[in-house]
Write a protein that holds these residues in place. Structure first.
Motif, PDB file in Angstrom:
ATOM      1  N   LEU A  29       0.818  -1.209   0.000  1.00  0.00           N
ATOM      2  CA  LEU A  29       0.000   0.000   0.000  1.00  0.00           C
ATOM      3  C   LEU A  29       0.855   1.263   0.000  1.00  0.00           C
ATOM      4  N   HIS A  30       1.951   1.252   0.731  1.00  0.00           N
ATOM      5  CA  HIS A  30       2.771   2.452   0.867  1.00  0.00           C
ATOM      6  C   HIS A  30       3.347   2.923  -0.475  1.00  0.00           C
ATOM      7  N   LYS A  31       3.528   2.011  -1.418  1.00  0.00           N
ATOM      8  CA  LYS A  31       4.134   2.375  -2.702  1.00  0.00           C
ATOM      9  C   LYS A  31       3.104   2.568  -3.815  1.00  0.00           C
ATOM     10  N   ASP A  57       1.556   5.087  -9.118  1.00  0.00           N
ATOM     11  CA  ASP A  57       0.388   5.494  -9.897  1.00  0.00           C
ATOM     12  C   ASP A  57      -0.555   4.318 -10.154  1.00  0.00           C
ATOM     13  N   GLU A  58      -0.832   3.544  -9.097  1.00  0.00           N
ATOM     14  CA  GLU A  58      -1.667   2.349  -9.227  1.00  0.00           C
ATOM     15  C   GLU A  58      -3.140   2.610  -8.920  1.00  0.00           C
ATOM     16  N   PHE A  59      -3.466   3.786  -8.395  1.00  0.00           N
ATOM     17  CA  PHE A  59      -4.863   4.100  -8.081  1.00  0.00           C
ATOM     18  C   PHE A  59      -5.584   4.630  -9.322  1.00  0.00           C
ATOM     19  N   GLU A  60      -6.878   4.389  -9.352  1.00  0.00           N
ATOM     20  CA  GLU A  60      -7.707   4.841 -10.472  1.00  0.00           C
ATOM     21  C   GLU A  60      -9.113   5.122  -9.948  1.00  0.00           C
ATOM     22  N   LEU A  61      -9.781   6.115 -10.526  1.00  0.00           N
ATOM     23  CA  LEU A  61     -11.162   6.406 -10.136  1.00  0.00           C
ATOM     24  C   LEU A  61     -12.136   5.765 -11.104  1.00  0.00           C
ATOM     25  N   TYR A  62     -13.128   5.095 -10.535  1.00  0.00           N
ATOM     26  CA  TYR A  62     -14.260   4.587 -11.290  1.00  0.00           C
ATOM     27  C   TYR A  62     -15.469   5.455 -10.932  1.00  0.00           C
ATOM     28  N   TYR A  63     -16.467   5.482 -11.822  1.00  0.00           N
ATOM     29  CA  TYR A  63     -17.627   6.342 -11.615  1.00  0.00           C
ATOM     30  C   TYR A  63     -18.905   5.523 -11.741  1.00  0.00           C
ATOM     31  N   GLN A  64     -19.775   5.628 -10.721  1.00  0.00           N
ATOM     32  CA  GLN A  64     -21.063   4.944 -10.779  1.00  0.00           C
ATOM     33  C   GLN A  64     -22.178   5.976 -10.925  1.00  0.00           C
ATOM     34  N   PRO A  65     -22.983   5.847 -11.955  1.00  0.00           N
ATOM     35  CA  PRO A  65     -24.044   6.843 -12.207  1.00  0.00           C
ATOM     36  C   PRO A  65     -25.117   6.842 -11.119  1.00  0.00           C
ATOM     37  N   LYS A  66     -25.676   8.019 -10.884  1.00  0.00           N
ATOM     38  CA  LYS A  66     -26.886   8.171 -10.083  1.00  0.00           C
ATOM     39  C   LYS A  66     -28.014   8.479 -11.074  1.00  0.00           C
ATOM     40  N   SER A  77      -9.564   0.975   5.334  1.00  0.00           N
ATOM     41  CA  SER A  77      -9.345   0.937   6.787  1.00  0.00           C
ATOM     42  C   SER A  77      -7.865   0.856   7.108  1.00  0.00           C
ATOM     43  N   LEU A  78      -7.119   0.133   6.285  1.00  0.00           N
ATOM     44  CA  LEU A  78      -5.671   0.052   6.463  1.00  0.00           C
ATOM     45  C   LEU A  78      -5.028   1.414   6.214  1.00  0.00           C
ATOM     46  N   ALA A  79      -5.512   2.116   5.190  1.00  0.00           N
ATOM     47  CA  ALA A  79      -4.989   3.454   4.896  1.00  0.00           C
ATOM     48  C   ALA A  79      -5.263   4.409   6.052  1.00  0.00           C
ATOM     49  N   GLU A  80      -6.417   4.255   6.692  1.00  0.00           N
ATOM     50  CA  GLU A  80      -6.746   5.099   7.850  1.00  0.00           C
ATOM     51  C   GLU A  80      -5.809   4.816   9.015  1.00  0.00           C
ATOM     52  N   THR A 127      -2.763   3.692   8.918  1.00  0.00           N
ATOM     53  CA  THR A 127      -1.379   4.079   8.636  1.00  0.00           C
ATOM     54  C   THR A 127      -1.213   5.565   8.337  1.00  0.00           C
ATOM     55  N   GLY A 128      -2.336   6.315   8.261  1.00  0.00           N
ATOM     56  CA  GLY A 128      -2.248   7.738   7.958  1.00  0.00           C
ATOM     57  C   GLY A 128      -2.203   8.046   6.475  1.00  0.00           C
ATOM     58  N   LEU A 129      -2.213   7.002   5.628  1.00  0.00           N
ATOM     59  CA  LEU A 129      -2.150   7.219   4.178  1.00  0.00           C
ATOM     60  C   LEU A 129      -3.477   7.715   3.615  1.00  0.00           C
ATOM     61  N   ILE A 130      -4.515   7.690   4.441  1.00  0.00           N
ATOM     62  CA  ILE A 130      -5.833   8.122   3.967  1.00  0.00           C
ATOM     63  C   ILE A 130      -5.819   9.601   3.583  1.00  0.00           C
ATOM     64  N   ILE A 131      -4.943  10.387   4.192  1.00  0.00           N
ATOM     65  CA  ILE A 131      -4.905  11.822   3.899  1.00  0.00           C
ATOM     66  C   ILE A 131      -4.420  12.072   2.468  1.00  0.00           C
ATOM     67  N   PRO A 132      -3.223  11.590   2.078  1.00  0.00           N
ATOM     68  CA  PRO A 132      -2.800  11.814   0.683  1.00  0.00           C
ATOM     69  C   PRO A 132      -3.691  11.113  -0.335  1.00  0.00           C
ATOM     70  N   ILE A 133      -4.228   9.939   0.028  1.00  0.00           N
ATOM     71  CA  ILE A 133      -5.123   9.233  -0.897  1.00  0.00           C
ATOM     72  C   ILE A 133      -6.403  10.036  -1.100  1.00  0.00           C
ATOM     73  N   GLY A 134      -6.959  10.573  -0.004  1.00  0.00           N
ATOM     74  CA  GLY A 134      -8.169  11.388  -0.105  1.00  0.00           C
ATOM     75  C   GLY A 134      -7.958  12.638  -0.940  1.00  0.00           C
ATOM     76  N   THR A 135      -6.805  13.266  -0.773  1.00  0.00           N
ATOM     77  CA  THR A 135      -6.482  14.451  -1.575  1.00  0.00           C
ATOM     78  C   THR A 135      -6.418  14.102  -3.052  1.00  0.00           C
ATOM     79  N   TRP A 136      -5.788  12.969  -3.350  1.00  0.00           N
ATOM     80  CA  TRP A 136      -5.679  12.516  -4.743  1.00  0.00           C
ATOM     81  C   TRP A 136      -7.065  12.273  -5.339  1.00  0.00           C
ATOM     82  N   VAL A 137      -7.967  11.665  -4.564  1.00  0.00           N
ATOM     83  CA  VAL A 137      -9.323  11.381  -5.059  1.00  0.00           C
ATOM     84  C   VAL A 137     -10.046  12.678  -5.405  1.00  0.00           C
ATOM     85  N   LYS A 138     -10.008  13.651  -4.508  1.00  0.00           N
ATOM     86  CA  LYS A 138     -10.712  14.920  -4.755  1.00  0.00           C
ATOM     87  C   LYS A 138     -10.129  15.636  -5.972  1.00  0.00           C
TER      88      LYS A 138
END
Length: 615
Positions: free
Chosen positions: A213-215, A220-229, A261-264, A266-277
């Motif tokens: 997870l740390h790497k 650049d392994e994360f990607e956003l998917y989109y689910q319609p409303k 939950s693992l990201a939370e 380890t504190g990685l949830i902060i940079p991951i959340g920023t990347w998502v937004k």
């Protein structure tokens, strides 16, 4: 008498020479001590422990001996340190180190490897012989500590692994002991856990994810998917939810429930959340610049991030840099996160409202669900949790809950959306009770950005548009006759080879639904990768005989959030295929007379219920 002066040589005093020698030796000894020993507890540190571990690997390999590594972590030590101060915390660590020494024999090697973690090396012994030591340590740590005027209580968790069964080198032994420690903490703390007892497929995958997870961000392994409303009346896309996915190098696509939950933690949830937004805002802006239909995109925010002081400012900064109108970004939070700090949550939502950002309350119905809170928090949308939607048509109580939520929330002039809609029966019920917005697999799973772009171009989604095509693709894969079982067979699954390496794991229960001489279909609540270098072994009982199947997964289909369907292609010799053909022929004849044969592991439970109970 003549005096000779020399600038090139000066006689040295023997006394000065020895003084300098002793000073150098003391300095050398002091430097060694600083490098390899903990200054607080006077125990060896991590570097010294690794050195001792390396030596024991060499010795034990030469003498064909075994040894055990223990990792000990103090439970909630941070609470004591934060509440009473680091001075009290330091004194507690000193007393704990002394208790540990009293529990251990002279040949054991004890070290402090981190803030509240210790490691123990027990030479020339088997794993099962050390359980009593772990038990004694936990009991000893659990007794009260007296420091100044305080009587303190603390517990410890321990992870154990053994050489060579759980690792043949220093790094793998330390990693696996740490894995066992983490699981001991996750399962309730104040206990010990042996690595050899936790190596089933789920934990094998979980800890593989944890290690990489740390790497993931830098690779650049994360990607956003989109689910319609979707608006029920028109089938038009009225919004989307951005959902992070991880393209894992070993396990293919991983959903957030497996790593958030693992990201939370380890504190990685902060940079991951920023990347998502940032990614969601940039993508939405690109679609708008291309002239596509403009819809708000929602992002999920963790409780930890939502309560941070600079959270609102960070969103404002992203919107300004991307030049996105705030009304096209929606913030989704869970109701449980609001309860952690009500006053702060109210203030944050108020600031978001001032920015013209909409706020949705996710997973509604699973937490507090008090209507009085909704008046305080002033959210724009309530999302009815999928667990209630799933039971529509089968559970009258959940139907009443859904109906009540819709009526009450709409009376407060708050928008309502149902998530997890998968059947037309659910859709019809929601439409009859005036829930006009839905989200779920019935219309679309979360899809890649380029696929969602095409959906935006169309503007609406018709139900079941691709169902026939998808079924046809599955049919085309069939090479051999398949016996579709009237009831699934319970079986035990394990992985014997992964990424070309032989591994030994515990077994996990799966359900076989189809059987042929070429392979078998099965259901599982574990999401596994489709890769040719992962070899599976599945064992079950058919007509009183234990039969093993060996093969690899060639395709996977997600049935819902918790159950997956697989086809395993056999890796066998022709004579083995002939034996399987005989079993299938006999079974085909017999189940026509009796669909639940004795001496077979048939189950009659619904597959979703089976895996729910299995958990």
């Amino acid at each position: 008498m003549k005096t000779y002066l020399s600038s090139g040589w000066q006689q040295k005093s023997p006394c000065n020479h020895w003084q300098r020698y002793y000073r150098e030796k003391r300095a050398e000894k002091n430097n060694y001590y600083l490098a390899f020993f903990d200054q607080l507890t006077k125990l060896p540190n991590r570097f010294k422990f690794e050195e001792a571990l390396e030596n024991n690997v060499v010795i034990s390999n030469t003498l064909q001996q075994r040894f055990v590594v223990m990792y000990l972590g103090l439970d909630r030590f941070k609470n004591i340190n934060d509440t009473l101060g680091p001075a009290i915390g330091d004194q507690l660590l000193i007393q704990i180190s002394k208790r540990l020494q009293n529990c251990l024999q002279e040949e054991c090697f004890l070290a402090r490897i981190g803030g509240d973690e210790f490691s123990i090396l027990i030479p020339n012994t088997r794993l099962e012989n050390t359980f009593n030591i772990a038990h004694e340590i936990i009991d000893s740590i659990g007794k009260p500590f007296f420091i100044n005027e305080y009587e303190l209580f603390i517990t410890a968790s321990i992870g154990l692994c053994s050489y060579p069964n759980d690792g043949e080198d220093t790094q793998s032994l330390m990693k696996n002991a740490d894995i066992a420690l983490n699981l001991a903490k996750e399962e309730g703390k104040n206990q010990y856990k042996a690595f050899s007892s936790i190596k089933d497929i789920k934990t094998f995958k979980a800890f593989s994810i944890e290690n990489s997870l740390h790497k993931a961000m830098e690779k650049d392994e994360f990607e956003l998917y989109y689910q319609p409303k979707i608006d029920i009346q028109s089938n038009r896309i009225i919004g989307a939810e951005a959902l992070i996915r991880w393209n894992h190098p070993e396990w293919d696509l991983i959903s957030p429930k497996e790593f958030i939950s693992l990201a939370e933690d380890t504190g990685l949830i902060i940079p991951i959340g920023t990347w998502v937004k940032e990614t969601a805002c940039k993508q939405n802006k690109e679609w708008q610049d291309e002239g596509l239909a403009i819809v708000p995109v929602a992002v999920n925010i963790s409780a930890k991030r939502f309560m941070q002081k600079e959270f609102v400012q960070s969103i404002e900064k992203i919107l300004r840099e991307v030049d996105l109108d705030p009304q096209y970004l929606e913030i989704e939070i869970t109701e449980n996160s609001l309860m952690e700090n009500e006053e702060l949550a109210i203030e944050v939502i108020h600031q978001l409202n001032k920015l013209r950002l909409k706020v949705s309350l996710d997973d509604f119905g699973t937490g507090y669900s008090a209507l009085s809170y909704l008046k305080q928090f002033k959210v724009d949308t309530i999302k009815i949790d999928r667990s209630f939607i799933k039971e529509i048509g089968t559970n009258p109580q959940d139907e009443l809950i859904v109906k009540g939520i819709i009526n009450l929330i709409q009376s407060l002039e708050i928008n309502v959306i149902a998530e997890g809609v998968e059947t037309e029966e659910q859709l019809k019920f929601l439409e009859e009770h005036h829930c006009n917005q839905v989200q779920g697999y019935l219309y679309s799973k979360p899809v890649k950005a380029d696929v969602f772009k095409e959906l935006l171009k169309k503007g609406k989604i018709e139900i079941h548009a691709d169902k026939g095509k998808a079924n046809q693709n599955v049919e085309n894969r069939r090479k051999y006759f398949r016996l579709s079982l009237p009831h699934p067979l319970s079986a035990d699954l394990t992985i014997t080879k992964f990424m070309g390496k032989d591994i030994s794991l515990g077994k996990t229960e799966v359900l076989i639904h189809d059987l042929s001489v070429g392979g078998l279909g099965f259901f599982s609540d574990i999401k596994m990768a489709v890769r040719s270098d992962m070899i599976l072994n599945i064992e079950t009982e058919i007509l009183g005989k234990i039969i093993e199947f060996v093969g690899k997964i060639v395709w996977m289909k997600e049935l819902n959030d918790d159950v997956y369907q697989y086809w395993m292609e056999f890796i066998i010799e022709e004579h083995e295929r002939d034996e399987i053909a005989k079993v299938i022929n006999t079974l085909t004849v017999k189940i026509r007379k009796n669909p639940i044969l004795p001496d077979c592991r048939f189950i009659t439970t619904d597959i979703n219920t089976f895996f729910k109970n299995h958990k």
